[in-house]
Design a protein around this motif. Structure first.
Motif, PDB file in Angstrom:
ATOM      1  N   PRO A 133     107.585 108.450 123.278  1.00 41.67           N
ATOM      2  CA  PRO A 133     106.920 109.424 122.564  1.00 41.67           C
ATOM      3  C   PRO A 133     105.854 110.059 123.365  1.00 41.67           C
ATOM      4  N   ASP A 134     105.370 109.401 124.433  1.00 38.05           N
ATOM      5  CA  ASP A 134     104.187 109.888 125.234  1.00 38.05           C
ATOM      6  C   ASP A 134     104.618 110.692 126.377  1.00 38.05           C
ATOM      7  N   ALA A 135     105.896 110.817 126.647  1.00 38.06           N
ATOM      8  CA  ALA A 135     106.109 111.899 127.739  1.00 38.06           C
ATOM      9  C   ALA A 135     105.517 112.981 127.687  1.00 38.06           C
ATOM     10  N   PRO A 136     105.004 113.758 128.776  1.00 37.39           N
ATOM     11  CA  PRO A 136     104.454 114.999 128.641  1.00 37.39           C
ATOM     12  C   PRO A 136     105.574 116.145 128.916  1.00 37.39           C
ATOM     13  N   THR A 137     106.249 116.165 127.786  1.00 38.58           N
ATOM     14  CA  THR A 137     107.378 117.124 127.421  1.00 38.58           C
ATOM     15  C   THR A 137     107.290 117.965 126.384  1.00 38.58           C
ATOM     16  N   GLY A 138     106.321 117.614 125.283  1.00 37.93           N
ATOM     17  CA  GLY A 138     106.374 118.162 124.250  1.00 37.93           C
ATOM     18  C   GLY A 138     107.662 117.745 123.317  1.00 37.93           C
ATOM     19  N   SER A 139     108.341 117.140 123.725  1.00 35.23           N
ATOM     20  CA  SER A 139     109.347 116.344 122.671  1.00 35.23           C
ATOM     21  C   SER A 139     109.761 114.839 123.120  1.00 35.23           C
ATOM     22  N   GLY A 140     108.918 114.320 123.654  1.00 34.56           N
ATOM     23  CA  GLY A 140     109.216 112.834 124.222  1.00 34.56           C
ATOM     24  C   GLY A 140     110.319 112.805 125.389  1.00 34.56           C
ATOM     25  N   PHE A 141     110.952 111.359 125.403  1.00 31.42           N
ATOM     26  CA  PHE A 141     111.815 111.585 126.365  1.00 31.42           C
ATOM     27  C   PHE A 141     112.758 110.261 126.292  1.00 31.42           C
ATOM     28  N   TRP A 142     114.104 110.678 126.340  1.00 26.43           N
ATOM     29  CA  TRP A 142     115.185 109.588 125.632  1.00 26.43           C
ATOM     30  C   TRP A 142     115.498 108.790 126.966  1.00 26.43           C
ATOM     31  N   HIS A 143     115.348 107.347 126.867  1.00 23.33           N
ATOM     32  CA  HIS A 143     115.811 106.590 128.099  1.00 23.33           C
ATOM     33  C   HIS A 143     117.182 105.849 128.072  1.00 23.33           C
ATOM     34  N   TRP A 144     117.586 106.047 126.891  1.00 21.71           N
ATOM     35  CA  TRP A 144     118.764 105.073 126.403  1.00 21.71           C
ATOM     36  C   TRP A 144     119.402 105.625 124.896  1.00 21.71           C
ATOM     37  N   ILE A 145     120.848 105.861 124.836  1.00 18.53           N
ATOM     38  CA  ILE A 145     121.143 106.015 123.754  1.00 18.53           C
ATOM     39  C   ILE A 145     122.732 105.590 123.567  1.00 18.53           C
ATOM     40  N   VAL A 146     122.907 104.424 122.877  1.00 19.94           N
ATOM     41  CA  VAL A 146     124.105 103.886 122.807  1.00 19.94           C
ATOM     42  C   VAL A 146     124.521 103.469 121.310  1.00 19.94           C
ATOM     43  N   THR A 147     125.513 103.935 120.932  1.00 21.97           N
ATOM     44  CA  THR A 147     126.057 103.930 119.332  1.00 21.97           C
ATOM     45  C   THR A 147     127.572 103.096 119.267  1.00 21.97           C
ATOM     46  N   ASP A 148     127.877 102.907 118.164  1.00 20.53           N
ATOM     47  CA  ASP A 148     129.276 102.259 117.840  1.00 20.53           C
ATOM     48  C   ASP A 148     129.382 100.898 118.436  1.00 20.53           C
ATOM     49  N   ILE A 149     128.117 100.003 118.434  1.00 17.62           N
ATOM     50  CA  ILE A 149     127.839  99.037 118.931  1.00 17.62           C
ATOM     51  C   ILE A 149     128.604  98.096 117.723  1.00 17.62           C
ATOM     52  N   PRO A 150     129.599  97.227 118.045  1.00 12.40           N
ATOM     53  CA  PRO A 150     130.395  96.339 117.288  1.00 12.40           C
ATOM     54  C   PRO A 150     129.483  95.540 116.038  1.00 12.40           C
ATOM     55  N   VAL A 151     129.822  95.482 114.865  1.00  9.37           N
ATOM     56  CA  VAL A 151     129.010  94.889 113.845  1.00  9.37           C
ATOM     57  C   VAL A 151     128.784  93.317 114.311  1.00  9.37           C
ATOM     58  N   ALA A 152     129.764  92.703 114.907  1.00  8.09           N
ATOM     59  CA  ALA A 152     129.737  91.311 115.309  1.00  8.09           C
ATOM     60  C   ALA A 152     128.730  91.071 116.192  1.00  8.09           C
ATOM     61  N   ALA A 153     128.389  92.036 117.092  1.00 12.45           N
ATOM     62  CA  ALA A 153     127.402  91.870 118.224  1.00 12.45           C
ATOM     63  C   ALA A 153     125.927  91.546 117.658  1.00 12.45           C
ATOM     64  N   THR A 154     125.243  90.816 118.438  1.00 13.23           N
ATOM     65  CA  THR A 154     123.817  90.306 117.874  1.00 13.23           C
ATOM     66  C   THR A 154     122.841  90.568 119.094  1.00 13.23           C
ATOM     67  N   CYS A 155     123.320  91.040 120.200  1.00 13.57           N
ATOM     68  CA  CYS A 155     122.564  91.095 121.321  1.00 13.57           C
ATOM     69  C   CYS A 155     123.202  91.989 122.506  1.00 13.57           C
ATOM     70  N   LEU A 156     122.362  92.453 123.369  1.00 15.03           N
ATOM     71  CA  LEU A 156     122.860  93.032 124.719  1.00 15.03           C
ATOM     72  C   LEU A 156     122.198  92.315 125.719  1.00 15.03           C
ATOM     73  N   ALA A 157     123.071  91.798 126.589  1.00 19.21           N
ATOM     74  CA  ALA A 157     122.583  91.162 127.835  1.00 19.21           C
ATOM     75  C   ALA A 157     121.616  91.637 128.751  1.00 19.21           C
ATOM     76  N   LYS A 158     120.685  91.230 129.479  1.00 20.57           N
ATOM     77  CA  LYS A 158     119.950  91.763 130.452  1.00 20.57           C
ATOM     78  C   LYS A 158     120.694  92.478 131.414  1.00 20.57           C
ATOM     79  N   GLY A 159     120.560  93.735 131.779  1.00 21.32           N
ATOM     80  CA  GLY A 159     121.358  94.500 132.705  1.00 21.32           C
ATOM     81  C   GLY A 159     122.578  95.225 132.159  1.00 21.32           C
ATOM     82  N   ALA A 160     122.706  95.252 130.740  1.00 18.02           N
ATOM     83  CA  ALA A 160     123.827  95.867 130.165  1.00 18.02           C
ATOM     84  C   ALA A 160     123.532  97.233 129.995  1.00 18.02           C
ATOM     85  N   GLY A 161     122.364  97.877 130.459  1.00 17.90           N
ATOM     86  CA  GLY A 161     122.265  99.201 130.740  1.00 17.90           C
ATOM     87  C   GLY A 161     123.070 100.003 131.649  1.00 17.90           C
TER      88      GLY A 161
END
Length: 164
Positions: free
Chosen positions: A58-86
């Motif tokens: 939210p602190d990016a000097p853009t007037g609208s923040g900065f999105w770094h990662w957006i992931v949806t539809d992660i299965p309900v059985a998941a409880t974590c994302l591994a390091k480097g999953a990005g």
């Protein structure tokens, strides 16, 4: 904190603490390793059918923040994302949306030099549907709007970063 509170945690980043250089972007004048942190969530509402994850500055000097990662539809059985999953090694069925770097993968911290401390909000969203009804190519703002409109719960872990 109640034992049933929806929470997000990480062995790699801590609430209010400075992130390691490995989580810095590699590009835009930054030279980190661009590795997404390991993330764990628990105590999602019983009605949850999927999860989404967003990383926002939210602190990016853009007037609208900065999105770094957006992931949806992660299965309900998941409880974590591994390091480097990005880098694209997400659970099957996940959808990624274009971040403000123009990529569908994790984009690490890269605040302007001398701009001071920035906050990076890692948020896990519990959703009542298996798939977010966002069209392919939807902007981060549209995805964010839909997540806020339909989330059963969300948990945020805010790490910090600065470049002198």
């Amino acid at each position: 904190m109640s034992k049933n509170t929806f929470t997000l945690s990480s062995p790699d980043i801590a609430e209010g603490h400075f992130m390691a250089k490995q989580h810095e972007f590699d590009g835009f004048g930054c030279n980190g390793q661009n590795i997404s942190p390991e993330l764990h969530w628990r105590n999602a509402p019983a009605e949850t059918k999927s999860f989404a994850l967003t990383v926002f500055d939210p602190d990016a000097p853009t007037g609208s923040g900065f999105w770094h990662w957006i992931v949806t539809d992660i299965p309900v059985a998941a409880t974590c994302l591994a390091k480097g999953a990005g880098t694209g090694s997400l659970p099957p069925g996940c959808r990624s949306f274009t971040n403000d770097y123009g990529m569908k993968t994790f984009g690490g911290a890269c605040p302007p030099e001398g701009h001071g401390m920035h906050r990076y909000q890692f948020t896990i969203w519990a959703l009542p549907e298996e798939a977010l009804p966002a069209p392919e190519g939807a902007s981060a703002a549209v995805v964010g709007f839909m997540l806020n409109a339909m989330a059963l719960a969300k948990a945020t872990l805010t790490a910090t970063y600065a470049r002198d």
